[in-house]
Design a protein around this motif. Sequence first.
Motif, mmCIF file in Angstrom:
data_model
loop_
_atom_site.group_PDB
_atom_site.id
_atom_site.type_symbol
_atom_site.label_atom_id
_atom_site.label_comp_id
_atom_site.label_asym_id
_atom_site.label_seq_id
_atom_site.Cartn_x
_atom_site.Cartn_y
_atom_site.Cartn_z
ATOM 1 N N ASP A 38 -43.020 -27.206 -4.663
ATOM 2 C CA ASP A 38 -43.169 -26.213 -5.739
ATOM 3 C C ASP A 38 -44.045 -26.767 -6.859
ATOM 4 N N PRO A 39 -44.989 -25.956 -7.385
ATOM 5 C CA PRO A 39 -45.884 -26.468 -8.431
ATOM 6 C C PRO A 39 -45.172 -26.730 -9.754
ATOM 7 N N GLU A 40 -44.004 -26.133 -9.973
ATOM 8 C CA GLU A 40 -43.318 -26.304 -11.259
ATOM 9 C C GLU A 40 -41.854 -26.718 -11.168
ATOM 10 N N VAL A 41 -41.146 -26.182 -10.210
ATOM 11 C CA VAL A 41 -39.694 -26.392 -10.150
ATOM 12 C C VAL A 41 -39.353 -27.463 -9.111
ATOM 13 N N ALA A 42 -38.812 -28.580 -9.577
ATOM 14 C CA ALA A 42 -38.457 -29.666 -8.661
ATOM 15 C C ALA A 42 -37.110 -29.426 -8.009
ATOM 16 N N ALA A 43 -36.192 -28.789 -8.756
ATOM 17 C CA ALA A 43 -34.857 -28.553 -8.213
ATOM 18 C C ALA A 43 -34.217 -27.359 -8.895
ATOM 19 N N GLY A 44 -33.335 -26.690 -8.152
ATOM 20 C CA GLY A 44 -32.649 -25.535 -8.724
ATOM 21 C C GLY A 44 -31.606 -24.987 -7.774
ATOM 22 N N TYR A 45 -30.911 -23.965 -8.251
ATOM 23 C CA TYR A 45 -29.890 -23.290 -7.435
ATOM 24 C C TYR A 45 -30.458 -21.965 -6.940
ATOM 25 N N ILE A 46 -30.206 -21.642 -5.675
ATOM 26 C CA ILE A 46 -30.590 -20.330 -5.157
ATOM 27 C C ILE A 46 -29.476 -19.360 -5.534
ATOM 28 N N ARG A 47 -29.852 -18.290 -6.214
ATOM 29 C CA ARG A 47 -28.885 -17.279 -6.646
ATOM 30 C C ARG A 47 -29.222 -15.951 -5.981
ATOM 31 N N GLU A 48 -28.241 -15.067 -5.997
ATOM 32 C CA GLU A 48 -28.421 -13.744 -5.413
ATOM 33 C C GLU A 48 -27.828 -12.746 -6.382
ATOM 34 N N ALA A 49 -28.605 -11.713 -6.737
ATOM 35 C CA ALA A 49 -28.084 -10.669 -7.610
ATOM 36 C C ALA A 49 -28.702 -9.354 -7.165
ATOM 37 N N ALA A 50 -27.859 -8.353 -6.974
ATOM 38 C CA ALA A 50 -28.299 -7.031 -6.532
ATOM 39 C C ALA A 50 -29.187 -7.134 -5.286
ATOM 40 N N GLY A 51 -28.782 -7.993 -4.368
ATOM 41 C CA GLY A 51 -29.505 -8.109 -3.096
ATOM 42 C C GLY A 51 -30.803 -8.890 -3.179
ATOM 43 N N ARG A 52 -31.161 -9.380 -4.353
ATOM 44 C CA ARG A 52 -32.398 -10.156 -4.494
ATOM 45 C C ARG A 52 -32.078 -11.634 -4.686
ATOM 46 N N ARG A 53 -32.927 -12.463 -4.109
ATOM 47 C CA ARG A 53 -32.722 -13.902 -4.231
ATOM 48 C C ARG A 53 -33.740 -14.511 -5.164
ATOM 49 N N PHE A 54 -33.298 -15.473 -5.939
ATOM 50 C CA PHE A 54 -34.198 -16.144 -6.876
ATOM 51 C C PHE A 54 -33.663 -17.539 -7.135
ATOM 52 N N GLU B 299 -32.652 -20.447 -9.874
ATOM 53 C CA GLU B 299 -32.351 -20.834 -11.257
ATOM 54 C C GLU B 299 -32.781 -22.285 -11.406
ATOM 55 N N PRO B 300 -33.869 -22.555 -12.127
ATOM 56 C CA PRO B 300 -34.390 -23.914 -12.203
ATOM 57 C C PRO B 300 -33.426 -24.861 -12.897
ATOM 58 N N VAL B 301 -33.363 -26.087 -12.398
ATOM 59 C CA VAL B 301 -32.562 -27.143 -13.040
ATOM 60 C C VAL B 301 -33.481 -28.266 -13.518
ATOM 61 N N VAL B 302 -34.483 -28.590 -12.690
ATOM 62 C CA VAL B 302 -35.474 -29.590 -13.089
ATOM 63 C C VAL B 302 -36.858 -28.971 -12.902
ATOM 64 N N ARG B 303 -37.645 -28.933 -13.988
ATOM 65 C CA ARG B 303 -39.014 -28.404 -13.887
ATOM 66 C C ARG B 303 -39.942 -29.228 -14.742
ATOM 67 N N ASP B 304 -41.262 -29.105 -14.449
ATOM 68 C CA ASP B 304 -42.200 -29.832 -15.296
ATOM 69 C C ASP B 304 -43.300 -28.932 -15.828
#
Length: 279
Positions: free
Chosen positions: A256-272, A274-279
């Motif tokens: 990933d060009p910006e997000v090194a680590a994060g949690y995959i979340r799901e809301a209203a059937g969509r996945r995204f 949530e960044p935890v480590v970014r630069d």
Amino acid sequence: MRFGALELVPLVDGRFRLDGGAMFGVVPKPLWERKAPADERNRIRLAMRPLLVRGDRTLLVDAGIGDKMEPKAVEIYAIDRQVSLADSLAAEGLREADIDLVLASHLHFDHAGGFTRRDERGGLVPVFPRARYLARAGEYDDATHPHERNRASYLADNYVPLHDAGVLDFHEGNVEVMRGVRVVRTGGHTMHHQIVYLESEGRTAVFAADLIPTTAHVDSAWVMGYDLYPMDTFTFKRAFIREAIDQEYLIFFEHDPEVAAGYIREAAGRRFVEPVVRD
Ligand SMILES: [Zn+2]
């Protein structure tokens, strides 16, 4: 980042660009371009993020692209190593000689390029002088017997010199390579591609390598055109992402060009993500 008894540190070995169409397979450009804008040559921005794991040993997962790429390839892939893996290690107070183990998710050049370097006499030597290197046996077999479809990705200079130097160990199966660090074969991207589970004190993080290379790939059907066995990627990834959401795995995104680590979340059937480590 503290993670139970482990310390997990996403490093960087610079940036590069790959064809957006190849990165998103059958996904139409109007869809992927919203998440990953393309340059005038249809390339998208990517990073190389090896993972440092400190526990009872010091482990590096993958090592980026290294410094052996030819000028033509540097231009084609827009390789920018202003911040290299060595710089990134130094920022953590580490030298190459401090690494005990180097684990390969697979042996493509953007993951294994940093395993070796040229010495003053032009020979190829291990970058990490004290380390044992670990690769899946089947992956090494495929990497040393390339065919027309994968030949551009497997560069023997990145791993054969390790075998010659007697520092490369092979494993088969989904083994624990160090306390709290376990590999799991995914197949798909290559037949023996693997991801890395990091488990400590009831928490799980996963280095997803090329199973989910960027945060734009968290939809199960967004599979890379590069993958040799795309349906295997799809099947594994569909089950894995369900598991990652339900059990709140912290995911490390290698490209990933910006997000090194994060949690995959799901809301209203969509996945995204949530960044935890970014630069
Ligand atoms: Zn890759």
